[in-house]
Design an enzyme around this catalytic site. Structure first.
Site, PDB file in Angstrom:
ATOM      1  N   HIS A   1     -10.907  -5.146  54.212  1.00 51.69           N
ATOM      2  CA  HIS A   1     -10.284  -5.576  52.966  1.00 51.69           C
ATOM      3  C   HIS A   1      -9.886  -4.381  52.111  1.00 51.69           C
ATOM      4  O   HIS A   1      -8.803  -4.373  51.506  1.00 51.69           O
ATOM      5  CB  HIS A   1     -11.230  -6.494  52.180  1.00 51.69           C
ATOM      6  CG  HIS A   1     -10.641  -6.967  50.890  1.00 51.69           C
ATOM      7  ND1 HIS A   1     -10.983  -6.412  49.669  1.00 51.69           N
ATOM      8  CD2 HIS A   1      -9.711  -7.917  50.625  1.00 51.69           C
ATOM      9  CE1 HIS A   1     -10.286  -7.010  48.723  1.00 51.69           C
ATOM     10  NE2 HIS A   1      -9.516  -7.918  49.259  1.00 51.69           N
TER      11      HIS A   1
ATOM     12  N   HIS B   1      -9.728 -12.877  52.904  1.00 47.96           N
ATOM     13  CA  HIS B   1     -10.190 -13.837  51.893  1.00 47.96           C
ATOM     14  C   HIS B   1     -10.514 -15.205  52.490  1.00 47.96           C
ATOM     15  O   HIS B   1     -11.633 -15.708  52.367  1.00 47.96           O
ATOM     16  CB  HIS B   1      -9.126 -13.996  50.815  1.00 47.96           C
ATOM     17  CG  HIS B   1      -9.040 -12.854  49.867  1.00 47.96           C
ATOM     18  ND1 HIS B   1      -9.614 -12.868  48.614  1.00 47.96           N
ATOM     19  CD2 HIS B   1      -8.437 -11.642  49.980  1.00 47.96           C
ATOM     20  CE1 HIS B   1      -9.370 -11.733  47.995  1.00 47.96           C
ATOM     21  NE2 HIS B   1      -8.648 -10.962  48.812  1.00 47.96           N
TER      22      HIS B   1
ATOM     23  N   ASN C   1      -6.054  -3.752  50.731  1.00 48.33           N
ATOM     24  CA  ASN C   1      -5.955  -4.277  49.369  1.00 48.33           C
ATOM     25  C   ASN C   1      -5.691  -3.194  48.330  1.00 48.33           C
ATOM     26  O   ASN C   1      -4.776  -3.310  47.520  1.00 48.33           O
ATOM     27  CB  ASN C   1      -7.226  -5.028  48.986  1.00 48.33           C
ATOM     28  CG  ASN C   1      -7.150  -5.565  47.570  1.00 48.33           C
ATOM     29  OD1 ASN C   1      -6.420  -6.516  47.290  1.00 48.33           O
ATOM     30  ND2 ASN C   1      -7.883  -4.944  46.656  1.00 48.33           N
TER      31      ASN C   1
ATOM     32  N   ILE D   1     -11.953  -8.750  44.757  1.00 44.87           N
ATOM     33  CA  ILE D   1     -10.722  -8.808  43.981  1.00 44.87           C
ATOM     34  C   ILE D   1      -9.590  -9.203  44.910  1.00 44.87           C
ATOM     35  O   ILE D   1      -9.693  -9.007  46.130  1.00 44.87           O
ATOM     36  CB  ILE D   1     -10.405  -7.459  43.283  1.00 44.87           C
ATOM     37  CG1 ILE D   1      -9.246  -7.607  42.280  1.00 44.87           C
ATOM     38  CG2 ILE D   1     -10.100  -6.415  44.320  1.00 44.87           C
ATOM     39  CD1 ILE D   1      -9.564  -8.435  41.100  1.00 44.87           C
TER      40      ILE D   1
ATOM     41  N   HIS E   1      -3.883  -9.964  54.500  1.00 51.26           N
ATOM     42  CA  HIS E   1      -4.747  -9.861  53.323  1.00 51.26           C
ATOM     43  C   HIS E   1      -5.413 -11.205  53.025  1.00 51.26           C
ATOM     44  O   HIS E   1      -6.631 -11.332  53.115  1.00 51.26           O
ATOM     45  CB  HIS E   1      -3.938  -9.377  52.124  1.00 51.26           C
ATOM     46  CG  HIS E   1      -4.750  -9.222  50.885  1.00 51.26           C
ATOM     47  ND1 HIS E   1      -4.216  -9.351  49.621  1.00 51.26           N
ATOM     48  CD2 HIS E   1      -6.073  -8.967  50.695  1.00 51.26           C
ATOM     49  CE1 HIS E   1      -5.170  -9.178  48.714  1.00 51.26           C
ATOM     50  NE2 HIS E   1      -6.300  -8.944  49.347  1.00 51.26           N
TER      51      HIS E   1
END
Length: 919
Positions: free
Chosen positions: A769, A582, A773, A919, A577
């Site tokens: 993602h 990110h 997520n 997010i 993740h």
């Protein structure tokens, strides 16, 4: 908020004086306006003089000013000129308070008398006198706003008088005269019946902060070599302005993109908060956006973390918009009651309470989960703080309620079963680590001198004994590709001893390997688990567990699965993740803004996929992945969390393997097949993440290929695009500096190269993602299903805890889980991270989002077709979720696999693919 005072501004010798506040009046009723008001509008001088001379008219060296005191009401008296109108849309801030509404009216009034903004047109044509693009004079934006459909927007106009041969405007220079910033939505230039769009969606800084005007280019994408001569210099100037000089602390109003290492996670002034710098040879890592905060330590060079409530800098246009910010804050407010209340309760009782029975966990989803109705309690705090604390401690019960996670919503015992444990490896929140077991024995790549024998304790004999229960042999199982592996041994073993030695916040772990068998009825079932500790002369360090049939083995097997889930949760959060989406995406965003003009077609393609990512990453560095943050306090690796992430980056991350088909082939979960869509065929067809993901991947790939071919039609157009080459070079050599010499980086010479690179990036930001997520709360919100840490090792007969385990195995299991405080912390964070905000922009809406950037009908068709494909993909996924033959996505009490459904309402939905990592 617009706040202004009267300003006197000179325009090439023409004086424009804005008088103090007076009632704004309708434009066309000139007899109602006092003649003493000398508000004049500047007009073009040099260009119009040239036109006048050609017409044989008398010209002077003085600026030409319309003799009327109200020049905007009259046609130009010069036969060689024309009037061009600019429609300026400003997005206002959302206001609710009465005082803010009053200030808003004042804001409208100030704009109406021209004290807010100046704009200047720049032609695509060269002015022979200056050798630069022709420019109009700076013109104020005047008049009361017009009503528009979007209640958040205000619309104003400005009129320019320019020569007929001024050419098409290619850029607009915007100057904000107010003391505060302006959010420019767009500018539309109306010229001889043609509407030319200049997309904004950008914050214009106050001239007080930076005297340089902002440059806004028209919507038409343009490769560097095709840039009109009149705006070539501005294109280069704008790029220089966003790169900065690498010096000083960045200011909130700036839009400067630069690189830095992760040297802001710890605080060397506190011994327990010292953390290594990530992005150096010992701990390699992708680069983050530079903030320039002062250093608090030179060895190592650690950056100040600023004040507790102070946000980390991100370039101004990367900051959350108000709706997103309010949603995020609402999540934090909710977390206050989920998290702070039990924290205070634990602090007051000096206990961090473990779960003692399953009803303790079930109560988390009921209204009285933490505190019942009690009499006001004296907290020992006086005054205002005491009142606040008492108020918190007696908050109404309904505010403390969690939603029931999807994994237990219809079958609260599903998590106990082996088939659900296996199903989540294919259709859970972390379906990206399972791989095909190709050969035996299983061997480690770690140094045997440090970590013991390389051969796994999961021997052929152990596996053969287990596959016999399915009526087959190990040879046949390997041949039929029915054996699979989730292997965290090499990634975790170097950290196990450090983690198990932590005293201040103890947790216990192993390095795990899990073997699965894919049965003929379509179920993936765990066969055996290996849990390893660092080698020791005193005791055995590798333990093998299988599911037995007696009570003791049953509970031991349950504990072994819990340790696997704990490892899986840590690897998922820190590697798959955080690192692979990110952190890896951040350098792409920085390079895109530094090296690609907003005119560049690749910038325009990537722009929707960069939204909010730098902001959410900065917030994570502030309170999630930092020393003492949520990840460290609630996940197994503790203070070694980011070191583990760095080690994974060093050993396994490669850009060319981050695309879905390549990753599936690398893990043996798919085979190359030129006849199949996406060029691969799944080894397990009922692999929901991969099956749905390939549909999304192909749609993205088709869009990108069409788009790239549209703009790069010439054979050498890729290699001759200097902006593009600088972009790719910077991603490799600056953004991923620690990997810059790796041989696997793709070349960038052909349209196929570029398409593959862009498809990878867009997939990571969107589908990848979303898949790992938005299932965090649906799967992780029930602690026993996915504990983020365990506080005890599995007891053996010689251990002091073994007798307690034999007397009360349920208590031993539950007391190994995170404490109630740790669990509620994680649940609050997972719920926030799984939430779509009300202003989310989804992949299926890409056609509408990109319409703002393009006036090219052919390009718009590509995006519309893409959106139509996603509509069909959603229908396909819904149909799959009703297919009873697909055992990993349908069944009694089983939640359907919806993480890759393109659409979603806002909230915690377990579905929906946003355009970006937001997010």
């Amino acid at each position: 908020m617009f706040i202004a005072s009267p300003v006197k501004t000179n325009f090439h010798g023409a004086s424009l004086v804005r008088s103090p506040a007076f009632p704004a009046l309708p434009r066309r009723r000139t007899h109602q306006v006092l003649l003493s008001r000398k508000l004049v509008r500047a007009v073009i001088s040099r260009e119009e003089k040239a036109v006048d001379q050609e017409d044989g008219k008398k010209s002077t060296n003085k600026p030409l000013i319309n003799s009327s005191p109200f020049p905007w009401q009259q046609r130009s008296k010069y036969t060689g000129s024309k009037t061009v109108t600019a429609v300026v849309k400003i997005r206002k801030k959302m206001k609710e308070k009465l005082t803010e509404r009053f200030e808003h009216q004042l804001e409208l009034f100030m704009k109406a008398i021209g004290q807010g903004m100046l704009i200047q047109l720049v032609s695509e044509e060269i002015d022979p006198e200056t050798g630069k693009g022709r420019r109009s004079l700076e013109t104020p934006v005047l008049g009361l706003p017009k009503a528009v459909k979007d209640p958040r927007c205000l619309e104003f106009t400005a009129d320019f008088t320019v020569p007929f041969d001024f050419g098409k405007p290619g850029a607009i220079l915007v100057t904000n005269l107010l003391s505060t910033e302006i959010c420019l939505s767009e500018i539309i230039i109306r010229d001889s019946g043609e509407n030319i769009l200049f997309p904004g969606n950008t914050w214009i800084h106050s001239r007080n902060d930076n005297p340089q005007a902002r440059i806004i280019f028209r919507s038409q994408p343009c490769l560097p070599l095709h840039t009109p001569d009149g705006i070539q210099e501005l294109r280069e100037k704008d790029l220089v302005s966003v790169r900065g000089d690498g010096k000083g602390e960045r200011k909130p109003h700036e839009r400067v993109y630069d690189y830095d290492v992760y040297n802001d996670l710890g605080d060397p002034r506190k011994k327990e908060r010292i953390r290594p710098v990530l992005g150096v040879p010992e701990t390699p890592y992708p680069r983050r956006c530079r903030t320039g905060r002062p250093l608090v330590s030179n060895d190592p060079p650690c950056e100040s973390r600023g004040k507790e409530k102070e946000e980390f800098y991100v370039p101004r246009d990367e900051v959350f918009e108000e709706i997103k910010r309010d949603t995020f804050r609402a999540g934090r407010f909710k977390a206050l009651f989920h998290n702070l209340v039990p924290s205070i309760a634990a602090a007051l009782s000096n206990l961090d309470i473990p779960f003692t029975c399953f009803s303790d966990i079930d109560n988390l989803y009921k209204s009285n989960i933490v505190l019942g109705h009690t009499e006001p309690k004296d907290t020992g705090f006086g005054g205002y703080i005491g009142g606040f604390m008492n108020g918190i401690l007696n908050v109404t019960e309904t505010l403390l309620k969690y939603d029931t996670p999807a994994v237990i919503k219809w079958d609260r015992f599903a998590w106990l079963r082996d088939n659900e444990f296996g199903r989540q490896a294919l259709a859970g929140v972390n379906p990206v680590n399972i791989e095909l077991l190709k050969e035996l024995p299983i061997r480690s790549n770690l140094d045997p001198a440090l970590y013991g024998p390389q051969e796994s304790a999961l021997t052929e004999e152990v596996i053969a004994r287990e596959v016999e229960h399915y009526g087959t042999t190990i040879e046949k199982a390997l041949e039929e590709k029915r054996l699979f592996l989730v292997d965290y041994h090499d990634m975790l073993l170097p950290f196990v001893e450090k983690i198990n030695s932590i005293k201040e916040d103890p947790r216990k772990t192993y390095a795990s390997r899990t073997i699965f068998y894919y049965s003929k009825n379509g179920a993936l079932r765990p066969l055996a688990i290996e849990l390893s500790l660092p080698p020791s002369a005193e005791s055995e360090n590798k333990f093998v567990y299988t599911h037995g049939h007696d009570a003791t083995t049953h509970w031991i097997w349950k504990l072994a699965k819990a340790h696997v889930c704990s490892n899986d949760a840590g690897v998922h959060q820190l590697v798959n993740h955080w690192l692979r989406t990110h952190a890896s995406m951040e350098p792409y965003i920085i390079a895109t803004n530094r090296q690609l003009s907003t005119m560049h077609p690749v910038y325009k393609l990537l722009h929707p996929h960069m939204r909010y990512t730098l902001e959410i990453n900065a917030r994570a560095r502030k309170s999630l992945i930092n020393g003492g943050g949520i990840i460290e306090s609630c996940f197994t690796p503790a203070k070694y969390a980011m070191e583990l992430s760095s080690a994974a980056y060093k050993s396994m991350w490669r850009f060319d393997m981050e695309g879905l088909p390549a990753d599936l082939v690398r893990r043996g979960m798919a085979e190359e097949d030129s006849s199949a869509e996406c060029g691969v065929k799944l080894v397990i067809e009922d692999y929901p993440y991969a099956a749905d993901g390939l549909l999304i991947w192909k749609a993205i790939k088709d869009l990108v290929e069409s788009y790239v071919k549209h703009f790069y039609s010439e054979s050498k157009s890729i290699t001759s695009d200097m902006e593009l080459q600088a972009w790719w070079d910077e991603i490799k050599n600056k953004g991923h500096y620690d990997k810059k010499d790796e041989p696997w980086w793709p070349k960038l010479n052909t349209t196929q190269d570029l398409s593959q690179i862009l498809t990878n990036m867009i997939w990571i930001a969107s589908g990848q993602h979303a898949a790992i997520n938005f299932g965090q709360y649906p799967f992780g919100g029930y602690v026993p299903n996915r504990p983020t840490l365990l506080r005890k090792l599995i007891p053996h007969e010689t251990d002091p805890d073994y007798e307690m385990f034999m007397r009360n195995p349920q208590y031993s299991f539950l007391s190994s889980l995170p404490t109630q405080l740790q669990a509620t912390k994680v649940m609050a964070v997972q719920e926030t991270l799984s939430t779509h905000s009300a202003d989310e922009e989804y992949l299926i809406e890409l056609g509408e989002v990109q319409r703002h950037w393009f006036q090219d009908e052919e390009v718009v068709k590509y995006f519309n077709k893409f959106s139509e494909e996603l509509v069909e993909i959603e229908k396909t996924i819904n149909k799959r979720n009703k297919d009873k033959k697909l055992k990993n996505r349908t069944g009694a009490g089983m939640p359907p696999y919806e993480l890759l459904l393109p659409t979603s309402p806002h909230g915690v939905t377990g579905r929906g693919i946003p355009n970006s990592i937001s997010i």
